[in-house]
Scaffold this motif. Structure first.
Motif, PDB file in Angstrom:
ATOM      1  N   PHE A   1      11.830  -5.994  17.318  1.00  0.00           N
ATOM      2  CA  PHE A   1      13.271  -5.785  17.251  1.00  0.00           C
ATOM      3  C   PHE A   1      13.578  -5.006  15.979  1.00  0.00           C
ATOM      4  CE2 PHE A   1      17.536  -6.880  15.841  1.00  0.00           C
ATOM      5  CZ  PHE A   1      18.266  -6.602  16.983  1.00  0.00           C
ATOM      6  N   THR A   2      14.387  -3.974  16.092  1.00  0.00           N
ATOM      7  CA  THR A   2      14.775  -3.178  14.930  1.00  0.00           C
ATOM      8  C   THR A   2      16.206  -3.533  14.541  1.00  0.00           C
ATOM      9  OG1 THR A   2      13.301  -1.390  15.593  1.00  0.00           O
ATOM     10  CG2 THR A   2      14.998  -0.855  13.980  1.00  0.00           C
ATOM     11  N   ALA A   3      16.330  -4.078  13.343  1.00  0.00           N
ATOM     12  CA  ALA A   3      17.638  -4.472  12.818  1.00  0.00           C
ATOM     13  C   ALA A   3      18.082  -3.445  11.778  1.00  0.00           C
ATOM     14  CB  ALA A   3      17.545  -5.851  12.182  1.00  0.00           C
ATOM     15  N   THR A   4      19.372  -3.246  11.688  1.00  0.00           N
ATOM     16  CA  THR A   4      19.943  -2.314  10.721  1.00  0.00           C
ATOM     17  C   THR A   4      20.740  -3.079   9.678  1.00  0.00           C
ATOM     18  OG1 THR A   4      20.103  -0.589  12.396  1.00  0.00           O
ATOM     19  CG2 THR A   4      21.465  -0.312  10.431  1.00  0.00           C
ATOM     20  N   SER A   5      20.535  -2.712   8.422  1.00  0.00           N
ATOM     21  CA  SER A   5      21.287  -3.296   7.317  1.00  0.00           C
ATOM     22  C   SER A   5      21.902  -2.154   6.514  1.00  0.00           C
ATOM     23  CB  SER A   5      20.368  -4.132   6.426  1.00  0.00           C
ATOM     24  OG  SER A   5      21.116  -4.711   5.375  1.00  0.00           O
ATOM     25  N   THR A   6      23.206  -2.216   6.337  1.00  0.00           N
ATOM     26  CA  THR A   6      23.916  -1.167   5.620  1.00  0.00           C
ATOM     27  C   THR A   6      24.398  -1.708   4.281  1.00  0.00           C
ATOM     28  OG1 THR A   6      24.633  -0.230   7.725  1.00  0.00           O
ATOM     29  CG2 THR A   6      25.822   0.494   5.756  1.00  0.00           C
ATOM     30  N   GLY A   7      24.061  -0.988   3.211  1.00  0.00           N
ATOM     31  CA  GLY A   7      24.479  -1.366   1.867  1.00  0.00           C
ATOM     32  C   GLY A   7      25.740  -0.631   1.478  1.00  0.00           C
ATOM     33  N   ARG A   8      26.745  -1.407   1.069  1.00  0.00           N
ATOM     34  CA  ARG A   8      28.036  -0.819   0.692  1.00  0.00           C
ATOM     35  C   ARG A   8      28.500  -1.359  -0.660  1.00  0.00           C
ATOM     36  NH1 ARG A   8      28.621  -1.728   6.305  1.00  0.00           N
ATOM     37  NH2 ARG A   8      29.262   0.134   7.449  1.00  0.00           N
ATOM     38  N   THR A   9      29.307  -0.574  -1.330  1.00  0.00           N
ATOM     39  CA  THR A   9      29.957  -1.041  -2.552  1.00  0.00           C
ATOM     40  C   THR A   9      31.063  -2.010  -2.167  1.00  0.00           C
ATOM     41  OG1 THR A   9      31.610   0.710  -2.510  1.00  0.00           O
ATOM     42  CG2 THR A   9      29.543   1.177  -3.701  1.00  0.00           C
ATOM     43  N   LYS A  10      31.648  -2.667  -3.146  1.00  0.00           N
ATOM     44  CA  LYS A  10      32.767  -3.575  -2.886  1.00  0.00           C
ATOM     45  C   LYS A  10      33.910  -2.838  -2.200  1.00  0.00           C
ATOM     46  CE  LYS A  10      35.446  -7.223  -5.027  1.00  0.00           C
ATOM     47  NZ  LYS A  10      35.712  -7.986  -6.242  1.00  0.00           N
ATOM     48  N   GLY A  11      34.059  -1.551  -2.514  1.00  0.00           N
ATOM     49  CA  GLY A  11      35.099  -0.729  -1.906  1.00  0.00           C
ATOM     50  C   GLY A  11      34.763  -0.226  -0.510  1.00  0.00           C
ATOM     51  N   GLY A  12      33.569  -0.529  -0.009  1.00  0.00           N
ATOM     52  CA  GLY A  12      33.187  -0.150   1.352  1.00  0.00           C
ATOM     53  C   GLY A  12      32.430   1.156   1.468  1.00  0.00           C
ATOM     54  N   GLU A  13      32.128   1.804   0.355  1.00  0.00           N
ATOM     55  CA  GLU A  13      31.404   3.074   0.385  1.00  0.00           C
ATOM     56  C   GLU A  13      29.916   2.828   0.676  1.00  0.00           C
ATOM     57  OE1 GLU A  13      31.336   7.139  -2.299  1.00  0.00           O
ATOM     58  OE2 GLU A  13      32.105   5.288  -3.164  1.00  0.00           O
ATOM     59  N   VAL A  14      29.361   3.530   1.667  1.00  0.00           N
ATOM     60  CA  VAL A  14      27.957   3.364   2.038  1.00  0.00           C
ATOM     61  C   VAL A  14      27.059   3.954   0.956  1.00  0.00           C
ATOM     62  CG1 VAL A  14      26.157   3.959   3.719  1.00  0.00           C
ATOM     63  CG2 VAL A  14      28.447   3.342   4.520  1.00  0.00           C
ATOM     64  N   VAL A  15      26.076   3.149   0.535  1.00  0.00           N
ATOM     65  CA  VAL A  15      25.112   3.558  -0.481  1.00  0.00           C
ATOM     66  C   VAL A  15      23.754   3.821   0.157  1.00  0.00           C
ATOM     67  CG1 VAL A  15      23.876   2.806  -2.553  1.00  0.00           C
ATOM     68  CG2 VAL A  15      26.318   2.337  -2.317  1.00  0.00           C
ATOM     69  N   SER A  16      23.335   2.917   1.052  1.00  0.00           N
ATOM     70  CA  SER A  16      22.041   3.079   1.723  1.00  0.00           C
ATOM     71  C   SER A  16      22.044   2.336   3.046  1.00  0.00           C
ATOM     72  CB  SER A  16      20.897   2.571   0.834  1.00  0.00           C
ATOM     73  OG  SER A  16      21.098   1.226   0.469  1.00  0.00           O
ATOM     74  N   THR A  17      21.159   2.784   3.929  1.00  0.00           N
ATOM     75  CA  THR A  17      20.988   2.142   5.229  1.00  0.00           C
ATOM     76  C   THR A  17      19.500   1.915   5.449  1.00  0.00           C
ATOM     77  OG1 THR A  17      22.939   3.283   6.091  1.00  0.00           O
ATOM     78  CG2 THR A  17      21.425   2.347   7.713  1.00  0.00           C
ATOM     79  N   PHE A  18      19.161   0.704   5.850  1.00  0.00           N
ATOM     80  CA  PHE A  18      17.771   0.338   6.113  1.00  0.00           C
ATOM     81  C   PHE A  18      17.624  -0.092   7.561  1.00  0.00           C
ATOM     82  CE2 PHE A  18      18.003  -0.001   1.602  1.00  0.00           C
ATOM     83  CZ  PHE A  18      16.715   0.123   1.110  1.00  0.00           C
ATOM     84  N   THR A  19      16.510   0.301   8.171  1.00  0.00           N
ATOM     85  CA  THR A  19      16.136  -0.259   9.469  1.00  0.00           C
ATOM     86  C   THR A  19      14.856  -1.049   9.239  1.00  0.00           C
ATOM     87  OG1 THR A  19      14.978   1.764  10.095  1.00  0.00           O
ATOM     88  CG2 THR A  19      17.233   1.526  10.892  1.00  0.00           C
ATOM     89  N   VAL A  20      14.877  -2.286   9.688  1.00  0.00           N
ATOM     90  CA  VAL A  20      13.753  -3.196   9.504  1.00  0.00           C
ATOM     91  C   VAL A  20      13.277  -3.625  10.879  1.00  0.00           C
ATOM     92  CG1 VAL A  20      12.952  -5.337   8.429  1.00  0.00           C
ATOM     93  CG2 VAL A  20      14.795  -4.016   7.349  1.00  0.00           C
ATOM     94  N   GLU A  21      12.023  -3.322  11.178  1.00  0.00           N
ATOM     95  CA  GLU A  21      11.452  -3.724  12.463  1.00  0.00           C
ATOM     96  C   GLU A  21      10.745  -5.060  12.291  1.00  0.00           C
ATOM     97  OE1 GLU A  21       9.374  -1.102  15.636  1.00  0.00           O
ATOM     98  OE2 GLU A  21       7.779  -2.044  14.443  1.00  0.00           O
ATOM     99  N   TRP A  22      11.142  -6.017  13.116  1.00  0.00           N
ATOM    100  CA  TRP A  22      10.560  -7.356  13.113  1.00  0.00           C
ATOM    101  C   TRP A  22       9.730  -7.562  14.367  1.00  0.00           C
ATOM    102  CZ3 TRP A  22      10.730 -10.741   9.187  1.00  0.00           C
ATOM    103  CH2 TRP A  22      11.684 -10.533   8.195  1.00  0.00           C
ATOM    104  N   SER A  23       8.654  -8.298  14.243  1.00  0.00           N
ATOM    105  CA  SER A  23       7.853  -8.715  15.385  1.00  0.00           C
ATOM    106  C   SER A  23       8.030 -10.224  15.530  1.00  0.00           C
ATOM    107  CB  SER A  23       6.374  -8.389  15.132  1.00  0.00           C
ATOM    108  OG  SER A  23       5.584  -8.935  16.155  1.00  0.00           O
ATOM    109  N   PHE A  24       8.314 -10.663  16.746  1.00  0.00           N
ATOM    110  CA  PHE A  24       8.474 -12.086  17.042  1.00  0.00           C
ATOM    111  C   PHE A  24       7.470 -12.482  18.116  1.00  0.00           C
ATOM    112  CE2 PHE A  24      12.750 -10.640  15.824  1.00  0.00           C
ATOM    113  CZ  PHE A  24      12.969 -11.473  14.746  1.00  0.00           C
TER     114      PHE A  24
END
Length: 164
Positions: A132-155
């Motif tokens: 499963f590939t999950a997405t995590s988006t990093g934002r400042t307190k003001g909502g500005e996107v800083v980085s986006t990560f996709t993490v693939e998990w195996s279950f």
């Protein structure tokens, strides 16, 4: 029911802080903290401070990766908590895109909890490993996107538990 039990423990700052200190000491000392968790989403933050900075006066990419991975991983932990058969989980891939220099606390949000739960249920039902590939988006307190990560998990349902 099992997720709610996990959620209660995760939301207990002292208990989860001890868990992090014991199992994830690097994240603990860098200031990575769980801010909220539900069956659908999790938010994890990482501060800009001496232990998390790089020589360019921004948050080191590895600290951002720890927070991003935790926002996806804590959802996975919640969804496998108390499962019969037990389910193993493992990161198999991680990718990142850096959009803006991280010079303040960043909040990483993963909103893939429901589809992750379906993937875990499928892995249990089939007895086969599922990714499963999950997405995590990093934002400042003001909502500005800083980085986006996709993490693939195996279950995968644990073999000894499947045969019982």
């Amino acid at each position: 029911m099992a997720f709610k039990e996990f959620q209660q423990t995760a939301n207990h700052r002292f208990k989860f802080g001890l868990f992090m200190l014991y199992k994830l000491p690097s994240a603990f000392f860098c200031g990575v903290r769980l801010r909220s968790i539900s069956e659908k989403a999790a938010v994890v933050s990482v501060p800009f401070k001496w232990l998390s900075q790089n020589p360019f006066r921004s948050i080191y990419f590895a600290c951002q990766a720890m927070a991003a991975e935790m926002s996806t991983g804590v959802l996975a932990l919640g969804h496998i908590h108390g499962r019969k058969p037990a389910v193993s989980m493992l990161v198999t891939s991680i990718k990142a895109e850096f959009v803006k220099k991280a010079t303040e606390r960043i909040y990483f949000t993963c909103e893939d909890g429901e589809t992750m739960q379906q993937c875990i249920a499928s892995a249990i039902a089939s007895g086969e490993g599922k990714t499963f590939t999950a997405t995590s988006t990093g934002r400042t307190k003001g909502g500005e996107v800083v980085s986006t990560f996709t993490v693939e998990w195996s279950f995968k349902a644990k073999a000894h538990a499947v045969n019982q």
